[in-house]
Design an enzyme around this catalytic site. Structure first.
Site, PDB file in Angstrom:
ATOM      1  N   ASP A 245      -9.452  28.960 -17.779  1.00 25.16           N
ATOM      2  CA  ASP A 245      -9.285  28.523 -19.162  1.00 25.16           C
ATOM      3  C   ASP A 245      -9.060  27.015 -19.310  1.00 25.16           C
ATOM      4  OD1 ASP A 245      -8.548  29.457 -22.026  1.00 25.16           O
ATOM      5  OD2 ASP A 245      -6.797  28.260 -21.498  1.00 25.16           O
ATOM      6  N   GLU A 320     -14.258  27.306 -18.026  1.00 27.28           N
ATOM      7  CA  GLU A 320     -14.456  27.187 -19.470  1.00 27.28           C
ATOM      8  C   GLU A 320     -14.272  25.731 -19.878  1.00 27.28           C
ATOM      9  OE1 GLU A 320     -12.709  27.990 -23.864  1.00 27.28           O
ATOM     10  OE2 GLU A 320     -11.516  27.244 -22.199  1.00 27.28           O
TER      11      GLU A 320
END
Ligand code: NOJ
Ligand code: MG
Length: 604
Positions: A245, A320
């Site tokens: 993330d 990401e």
């Protein structure tokens, strides 16, 4: 011949070229029997898989509290096997106060109570593995919840934790020394300053997202070590990899490089943003700092050595990062030969295309990724996730089958966000029902929709019963989208033609050598229709014809050398007039608005 070599020349993996070249050398000897099939170099488990993203809160509720959970996922594994996907990635399932629905983790080593127990997790992994499904977890290294032990210890300046987060003294106002100023003008992704004052420490701490999501200090070796502990812990529990993330935010400018202060960012000049909105300043000191790549390469090293030491399957890392193409590609690795993530997510189709895009836009955007991607790397295709408008809503509802066809026919890894297989659209969530921190922080009843991610997170539609079969509870954490009576899995299983059935045939088609090992050839035929051909000598050729426009369009296929007659329809979008086995004339084919056809052609 010319076109054959040209196509092979631009193929994704050098993998198949070796086989093709070996094959072609022997052609001379076997001229009248035709070329032998090329050797299909075996692919690692992830290189051609379909990854299915589950948003655990919204997939399936097993205990009737209106919130999805791990047992719910376990009970629905059959659906995932049925549609043929290879891996599931679950958004965070760890202990969390749920300010950002799991992206604010307070205990990185345990399961969030609403989602179940460690035993539930173990059972899920065990069953999934037995069914041949890999499990990817969400790794959230940039920040921790302000309720985490890490933060509490850092607040108390406990030795070893003092610098775990980014702490800074106030900036002084030379004209009024009793005034406390934030260290810099940086703005958080969810609006407002990144700096939050702590009475306890009499310092500011930095948060690039909500103020309850405190940014770790990646310049502290103790943080780096702890991140590896977390990674190893879940590898030991059977995770096959991670989606990583918010990596673009791992580092912020170092005051040591700026005369001892946190430097202000210049204003971006974007007139549509208010001063407290992200993007109002350039974000040059808060995103994509070059140091972060060393961390990514370090994690890759770690996962590779884990694999080696434990003789495990490859543990993959998927980054990401919403970055420009050059900075994105650097996540794959650098020119010095260091490996990074197995791939950074490809958000080009989300960022650069919409329902208004032309065939040329599609071709250009897809080729851009494949052009910039370093040699030997694996591509991937993303149409939606829990942060983005759902695919049929962002494009057009008559494009669902075409988009899924594109995802499945392009080379590399296909990524499906839960619900895309049945064409789920954004749900309606009123301001009163809005729970997304991004919308609650920055929005008001008039404009919250521009920030809210809730519409893409409404629960999955299993059937037409209470709460769409998601929960026995009529009240769910987010409302069920109103169209669930029409759009649900059960109905699509029972209907002769449905998005679900199209999706399933597409995934199944991925076993074909042309799709797993073939070269690709992509071309706009008209303003609104493009063709994607997957080809490998001696095997059937497959081609996707997709009219992305909103009116009927006729295309001529007669000059495309790779396509030989007869061209038969293998998959067609549900509103197409054609069915499987129909033939399509190379001389001229007319496609309805949004219509997609996957055609099979004899080997060349
Ligand atoms: C990206 C996640 O996908 C999003 O949902 C989250 O809010 C931010 N990172 C912060 O963790
Ligand atoms: Mg539940």
């Amino acid at each position: 011949m010319v076109s054959f070599w040209k196509v092979v020349g631009i193929t994704v993996g050098a993998i198949l070229v070796v086989g093709a070249v070996v094959g072609s050398l022997t052609w001379g000897f076997l001229a009248n029997r035709g070329p032998p099939p090329p050797e299909l170099v075996p692919l690692d488990w992830w290189e051609h898989t379909v990854i299915y993203q589950i948003y655990p809160r919204s997939f399936k509720d097993s205990d009737g509290d209106g919130i999805g959970d791990l047992k719910g996922i376990t009970t629905q594994l059959d659906h995932l096997v049925d549609i043929g996907i290879g891996a599931i990635w679950m958004s965070p399932i760890f202990v969390s106060p749920m300010v950002d629905f799991g992206y604010d983790i307070s205990d990185f080593y345990n399961i969030h109570e609403e989602y179940g127990t460690m035993a539930d997790f173990e059972e899920l992994v065990h069953k999934a593995h037995n069914l041949g499904l890999k499990i990817l977890l969400d790794y959230v290294p940039n920040h921790a919840s302000d309720q985490s032990e890490y933060f509490k210890r850092s607040l108390a300046r406990e030795p070893g934790y003092e610098n775990f987060f980014v702490w800074a003294d106030p900036k002084l106002n030379p004209n009024n020394i009793s005034e406390r100023l934030v260290p810099s003008n940086w703005i958080s992704e969810f609006g407002g300053s990144v700096w939050e004052w702590s009475e306890t420490r009499q310092q500011y701490y930095l948060h690039q997202f909500a103020k309850e999501q405190v940014d770790f200090n990646f310049r502290d070796p103790a943080v780096r070590a702890e991140m590896l502990n977390i990674m190893e812990y879940w590898f030991n529990k059977g995770a096959d990899g991670y989606r990583v993330d918010a990596v673009a935010h791992l580092f912020e400018a170092d005051p040591n490089d700026h005369g001892g202060v946190y430097p202000d960012e210049p204003l971006s000049g974007n007139m549509f943003l208010r001063p407290n909105e992200t993007g109002y300043t350039t974000q040059e000191y808060t995103r994509h700092l070059i140091e972060l790549y060393d961390v990514i390469y370090e994690w890759r090293n770690f996962s590779d050595s884990y694999k080696e030491q434990n003789k495990s399957d490859t543990k993959i890392l998927l980054a990401e990062a919403y970055a420009n193409i050059t900075m994105t590609m650097l996540y794959y690795g650098d020119e010095a030969g260091r490996d990074g993530a197995h791939f950074p997510f490809n958000f080009e189709l989300i960022n650069s295309l919409s329902g208004k895009s032309s065939a040329r836009d599609f071709v250009y955007v897809i080729k851009r990724w494949l052009t910039y991607m370093p040699a030997g790397r694996i591509a991937n295709w993303v149409f939606g996730n829990h942060d983005q408008m759902r695919m049929p809503t962002r494009f057009r509802v008559n494009m669902v089958d075409g988009m899924n066809s594109l995802s499945m026919l392009l080379p590399g890894v296909a990524i499906t966000y839960q619900g895309e297989e049945i064409g789920m659209r954004d749900g309606y969530v009123s301001w009163e029902d809005t729970v997304d921190v991004a919308a609650c922080n920055q929005g008001n009843p008039d404009n919250y929709m521009q920030y809210s991610r809730d519409p893409a997170r409404t629960p999955f539609h299993w059937d037409n019963t209470t709460s769409a079969g998601f929960s026995t509870n009529a009240t769910t954490w987010l409302p069920i989208a109103q169209d669930y009576m029409e759009i649900n899995l059960r109905k699509q299983q029972e209907t002769e033609r449905s998005h679900y059935k199209v999706y399933k045939s597409l995934v199944n088609l991925r076993k074909e050598p042309a799709l797993s090992h073939g070269s690709y050839h992509l071309q706009a035929l008209t303003e609104s229709t493009f063709i994607l051909i997957r080809h490998i000598i001696t095997y059937d050729t497959y081609a996707l014809l997709f009219n992305v426009g909103d009116v009927e369009d006729t295309v001529d296929l007669s000059t495309i050398a790779l396509l030989r007659d007869p061209l038969t329809v293998h998959v067609s979008s549900i509103h197409s007039s054609r069915v499987n086995g129909d033939t399509v004339s190379r001389g001229g084919a007319t496609l309805r608005a949004g219509e997609a056809l996957v055609l099979r052609a004899p080997p060349t």
